[in-house]
Design an enzyme around this catalytic site. Structure first.
Site, mmCIF file in Angstrom:
data_model
loop_
_atom_site.group_PDB
_atom_site.id
_atom_site.type_symbol
_atom_site.label_atom_id
_atom_site.label_comp_id
_atom_site.label_asym_id
_atom_site.label_seq_id
_atom_site.Cartn_x
_atom_site.Cartn_y
_atom_site.Cartn_z
ATOM 1 N N CYS A 196 0.864 -1.179 0.000
ATOM 2 C CA CYS A 196 0.000 0.000 0.000
ATOM 3 C C CYS A 196 0.902 1.231 0.000
ATOM 4 O O CYS A 196 2.063 1.147 -0.399
ATOM 5 C CB CYS A 196 -0.988 -0.018 1.165
ATOM 6 S SG CYS A 196 -0.272 0.250 2.800
ATOM 7 N N ASP A 207 -9.119 2.863 1.212
ATOM 8 C CA ASP A 207 -8.084 3.357 2.112
ATOM 9 C C ASP A 207 -8.749 3.987 3.330
ATOM 10 O O ASP A 207 -9.444 4.995 3.205
ATOM 11 C CB ASP A 207 -7.223 4.395 1.390
ATOM 12 C CG ASP A 207 -6.007 4.811 2.195
ATOM 13 O OD1 ASP A 207 -5.892 4.415 3.376
ATOM 14 O OD2 ASP A 207 -5.165 5.542 1.637
ATOM 15 N N THR A 218 1.097 1.393 6.882
ATOM 16 C CA THR A 218 0.619 1.546 8.257
ATOM 17 C C THR A 218 -0.864 1.211 8.404
ATOM 18 O O THR A 218 -1.328 1.018 9.529
ATOM 19 C CB THR A 218 0.837 2.982 8.780
ATOM 20 O OG1 THR A 218 0.154 3.902 7.940
ATOM 21 C CG2 THR A 218 2.320 3.322 8.859
ATOM 22 N N CYS A 219 -1.617 1.143 7.319
ATOM 23 C CA CYS A 219 -3.063 0.883 7.406
ATOM 24 C C CYS A 219 -3.450 -0.425 6.714
ATOM 25 O O CYS A 219 -3.600 -1.456 7.354
ATOM 26 C CB CYS A 219 -3.869 2.037 6.801
ATOM 27 S SG CYS A 219 -3.690 3.611 7.659
ATOM 28 N N ARG A 220 -3.612 -0.378 5.381
ATOM 29 C CA ARG A 220 -4.134 -1.533 4.650
ATOM 30 C C ARG A 220 -3.186 -2.722 4.631
ATOM 31 O O ARG A 220 -3.597 -3.849 4.919
ATOM 32 C CB ARG A 220 -4.479 -1.134 3.208
ATOM 33 C CG ARG A 220 -5.672 -0.218 3.113
ATOM 34 C CD ARG A 220 -5.892 0.270 1.710
ATOM 35 N NE ARG A 220 -4.867 1.272 1.374
ATOM 36 C CZ ARG A 220 -4.801 1.915 0.217
ATOM 37 N NH1 ARG A 220 -5.666 1.645 -0.743
ATOM 38 N NH2 ARG A 220 -3.858 2.812 0.002
#
Length: 151
Positions: free
Chosen positions: A7, A118, A11-13
């Site tokens: 991504c 996202d 840090t997220c997905r």
């Protein structure tokens, strides 16, 4: 076989995807599959976002040890399958040597190629929706890998 989730900031997905994949791989006893993640614009050593961490913990997955990595030719070279969250992630993975092994995550199992939502900047419900989307897609990816191996 090594799967790499890509991504933007890692840090997220992609940490969510990595955690989900680890759990599903263990549940399915696919002992020869490994996973990791990286970002096209990662700030190295950043932890998973609070939203990703909290939503994963709600599902019994601990990604608190995650640290972001910048996508590099070495990371790309180590992956057998590269699963991109969006078109620009796919382009970057291919530019770093991943051509022929890079796919949109949503298209790998035969679905329509589209970006994974996202959740960055969203509330926990947005992160939960992304979690559910990733869990569904990754389940399909593992099904497809299992079918390919059997056929």
């Amino acid at each position: 076989m090594h799967l790499l989730f890509v991504c933007t900031g890692n840090t997220c997905r992609s940490p969510l995807a990595e955690g989900i994949a680890r759990r599903l791989i263990a549940e399915r006893q696919l002992t020869d599959l490994t996973v990791s993640s990286a970002g096209t614009s990662a700030w190295p050593e950043s932890p998973a976002s609070d939203g990703s961490l909290l939503v994963s913990l709600e599902q019994g997955i601990d990604i608190s040890a995650h640290r972001a990595r910048q996508l590099s030719p070495e990371i790309v070279a180590a992956a057998d399958v590269i699963l991109a969250m969006g078109p620009h992630h796919l382009e970057r993975a291919e530019a770093l040597g991943g051509s022929g092994r890079s796919h949109m995550l949503t298209a790998f199992a035969g679905d329509e190629a589209r970006a994974v939502s996202d959740p960055f900047g969203g509330d926990l419900d947005v992160y939960r929706a992304t979690y559910r989307e990733l869990e569904h897609e990754i389940g399909g990816i593992l099904d497809a890998i299992t079918r390919q191996r059997q056929g």
